[in-house]
Design an enzyme around this catalytic site. Structure first.
Site, PDB file in Angstrom:
ATOM      1  N   GLU A  92      -6.822   5.793   5.696  1.00  0.00           N
ATOM      2  CA  GLU A  92      -7.286   4.433   5.384  1.00  0.00           C
ATOM      3  C   GLU A  92      -7.276   3.562   6.643  1.00  0.00           C
ATOM      4  OE1 GLU A  92      -4.445   4.199   2.057  1.00  0.00           O
ATOM      5  OE2 GLU A  92      -6.138   3.596   0.819  1.00  0.00           O
ATOM      6  N   GLU A 112      -2.836  11.175  -2.153  1.00  0.00           N
ATOM      7  CA  GLU A 112      -1.962  10.344  -3.006  1.00  0.00           C
ATOM      8  C   GLU A 112      -1.846  10.878  -4.430  1.00  0.00           C
ATOM      9  OE1 GLU A 112      -4.331   9.276  -1.018  1.00  0.00           O
ATOM     10  OE2 GLU A 112      -3.632   7.569   0.146  1.00  0.00           O
TER      11      GLU A 112
END
Ligand code: NAI
Length: 676
Positions: free
Chosen positions: A109, A129
């Site tokens: 990210e 995740e």
């Protein structure tokens, strides 16, 4: 700027280095430090471009999960990344992210908030995740589809698998794959880069077909994969800011879910079991370079492979040449299969095979560092083997038994060195299964336990220290679980119903499929050896199926029927047979609900687990959980049987245990959570 982020100027390019060893986890200060350094570079007229790179072995392996945990427990602030990532993206000069090692989770990210990305050939990117029950929480579901398209982004976020550098280039996530010095290549790239190219300004095209297809690939009982797809679907229909808001909402929802809590617990649980109470980290460890394995059967062969795979030399002994040849042929076949499937190379296999010396005598056993016995499960035989090796082995050689049920102290008693005797209970197939129960005898010395734990780690197993008691922890708990499954069938359920309920719960296999795979003969033998509890209910089906020669997959029939494809097919004959003998024994037939099946099987594990804790055969609930997660296919999103019990609430578990007419474990009656 603090030490987490370093700033320097190379010619006309600012180099910002993240410095948070070992893996540059993005603790709150790191993205902030990078954003502040970027701002500083933008304000410096001498700088034309910026490179962000990771110090040490990796770019950034993800966020700091502990920060999320603290937040979820109401003990810390929400780790806000957006502000810093947006700040980086807003930079007025080109920002080049230089990726080596891994850019995972928040690491990717962060990389996507840069304007360009260069990547080392052996690096990987990913959004894993989902493996801890979450979705990306720092605009990953909003930026990634803008770079890689909705399909690829949704696939990455829903399944969590990493991409190689080359695949990341093909997907449009990175701009260049570079060989050689990464920083030099990134500097060269930065010097020629045109102005900022912001990911959030890239167009995004909804892809309902891909979304629908990927939804069908998700496991229905897992929340996070579907939530990841939902987030990306929303991102593709909304503005960047609204997409981020939708992502945050979903992220917070998941953070509070039992699945996420269980997965995070399971993630940390393996580290917790590595710290054994009473064995501090200064405990001396014996070096293990060479091992002797006795018995070249199913387990001995697998153990020899596990040791050889980790670089140890192994002497593999059996009683006669034919047995050794059979064992070695099985090992070779196993290795050939892994070459065929591409898991290993032919050269690696030749090397591993060369480390294994087959033999029918004890030649060289006087110099090995550990001897692991894996002969038939007979106390008399094991005692004989241990008295033999006791006279041969060097004084500091560890003597280990792979027994699955026998009394380790009785075995140790025939030696002159009970302090050097330990149980190393591997699971079948021993070269594959990650669990290693390390059985501590009454006299086992601490350095021997510490060495066994270190050996487990070096052969890529998860070592869990347990006490000496029938079946230790794993098999002790599995007996009431398997019995309950059979009682349910005797009362009117079918094996396929029971297996369906438990696989829907998330177990890798149902109890009847497991029984058929391991062999009903094995379970029948265990039942013969298990000390009888007066008045305890005995299963009726198992002895009958054993008598009929229905041993499971190996005979083509057990609880299920197996055709040439070895797929389990329901067998009405078995159901009818068991129901008939149950009726003859006065067991009433009734409809059994899925809820009853689930609670009786899983709470049987929990109640027995509590007894095992009381008796100190397991020292902590986390040990039981890890044993079940790594050795028995218990679903990580439930955390393990003891964590699951805490999740559903002990008053409920206790009430059900009483309803089923079982004797509750005293520890369960105390209603004190197993994890507090
Ligand atoms: P197996 O029957 O496949 O192999 C036993 C081997 O030991 C045979 O090759 C036999 O020739 C050899 N042997 C017997 N006496 C010997 C001696 N005096 N010296 C050298 N070799 C001798 O048995 P398996 O399944 O490998 O089991 C071995 C041990 O591992 C048992 O204690 C069993 O309870 C335990 N175990 C088995 C598991 C399984 O799933 N099969 C799982 C975990 C533990």
């Amino acid at each position: 700027m603090d030490g987490l982020v370093c700033f320097e100027i190379r010619g006309d390019v600012a180099v910002i280095t993240m410095n948070n060893p070992p893996v540059n986890a993005l603790t709150t200060g790191v993205p902030q430090g990078v954003a502040e350094a970027v701002e500083r570079a933008c304000n410096d007229a001498a700088v034309r471009a910026i490179v962000v790179i990771g110090g040490g072995r990796t770019f950034a392996a993800g966020a700091d999960i502990n920060e999320f945990v603290r937040y979820a427990a109401g003990q810390g602030p929400w780790p806000v990344f957006h502000r810093w990532l947006n700040g980086i993206e807003d930079a007025t000069k080109p920002v080049v992210m230089a990726i080596h090692g891994q850019a995972f989770g928040a690491g990717l990210e962060l990389a996507m908030a840069g304007h360009y990305r260069v990547i080392a050939t052996d690096a990987q990117v990913g959004q894993p995740e989902v493996k801890i029950g979450l979705i990306p929480g720092a605009a990953g579901t909003v930026r990634l589809p803008r770079l890689a398209g909705v399909r690829k982004a949704a696939e990455m976020c829903a399944f969590g698998e990493p991409l190689s550098a080359k695949s990341a280039l093909d997907a449009g996530i990175v701009d260049r794959v570079v060989d050689g010095d990464l920083l030099e290549s990134a500097l060269a790239f930065a010097r020629t880069a045109s102005g900022p190219r912001r990911t959030r300004d890239l167009p995004i095209t909804p892809d309902p077909t891909a979304i629908a297809e990927l939804r069908t690939r998700c496991k229905k009982h897992l929340e996070a994969p579907l939530a990841a797809i939902e987030a990306i679907e929303k991102a593709s229909a909304l503005s960047f800011e609204d997409g981020c808001r939708a992502e945050a909402e979903i992220f917070r929802r998941l953070m509070q879910s039992d699945q996420c809590k269980s997965l995070i617990y399971a993630f940390f649980a393996e580290r917790a079991v590595a710290k054994v109470p009473g064995i501090d980290k200064d405990t001396p460890i014996f070096p293990i370079r060479e091992a002797g394995v006795i018995g070249a059967g199913t387990m001995g062969g697998g153990i020899a492979m596990a040791l050889a795979n980790a670089g140890l030399r192994v002497r593999l002994k059996d009683t006669e040449q034919a047995a050794v040849d059979r064992g070695l042929a099985a090992i070779r076949k196993n290795y050939e299969r892994s070459v065929k499937s591409g898991r290993t190379t032919a050269e690696a296999v030749t090397e591993r095979m060369s480390r294994i010396t087959p033999q029918v005598n004890y030649a060289g056993f006087d110099s090995v560092d550990i001897i692991i016995e894996a002969v038939f499960e007979s106390l008399t035989l094991k005692k004989q083997v241990f008295s033999e090796i006791d006279t041969i082995a060097k004084p500091d050689c560890i003597l280990a038994s792979n027994t699955s049920t026998l009394d380790l102290d009785e075995i140790a008693a025939v030696t002159t060195r009970p302090h050097m005797v330990i149980g190393t209970h591997f699971f079948s197939p021993a070269n594959v299964m990650r669990l290693l129960e390390i059985v501590r005898g009454r006299e086992t010395a601490k350095p021997v336990i510490a060495t066994a734990m270190a050996l487990a780690k070096s052969i890529k197993k998860v070592g869990v220290v347990v006490g000496n008691g029938f079946g230790f922890v794993g098999n002790r708990l599995v007996i009431p679980y398997m019995n309950e499954a059979q009682f349910l069938v005797e009362e009117g359920a079918t094996p396929e119903q029971v297996d369906r309920v438990l696989t829907e719960f998330g177990m890798a296999m149902g109890p009847f499929a497991v029984a058929d795979l391991s062999g009903l003969d094995v379970f029948w033998r265990i039942r013969q050896e298990k000390p009888r509890v007066p008045g305890a209910r005995e299963t009726l089906g198992l002895p009958k199926l054993y008598e009929l020669g229905r041993y499971g997959q190996k005979t083509g029939a057990g609880w299920f029927h197996y055709g040439d494809d070895r797929k389990a097919k329901p067998d009405p004959e078995v159901v009818e047979l068991v129901h008939r003998i149950a009726c003859e024994s006065g067991i009433a037939q009734r409809n059994i609900t899925d809820a009853e099946i689930l609670d009786r099987c899983i709470f049987a594990l929990v109640n027995e687990g509590a007894k095992v804790l009381e008796e100190c055969v397991a020292s902590r609930a986390v040990d039981i959980d890890v044993i079940y997660l790594t050795g028995y296919g218990f679903p990580a999103h439930r955390g393990g049987p003891m964590f699951y019990a805490d999740t559903v609430g002990l008053p409920h578990v206790l009430a059900r245990v009483r309803e089923f007419g079982w004797t509750p474990a005293a520890l369960l009656e105390q209603l004190k959570p197993f994890h507090s």
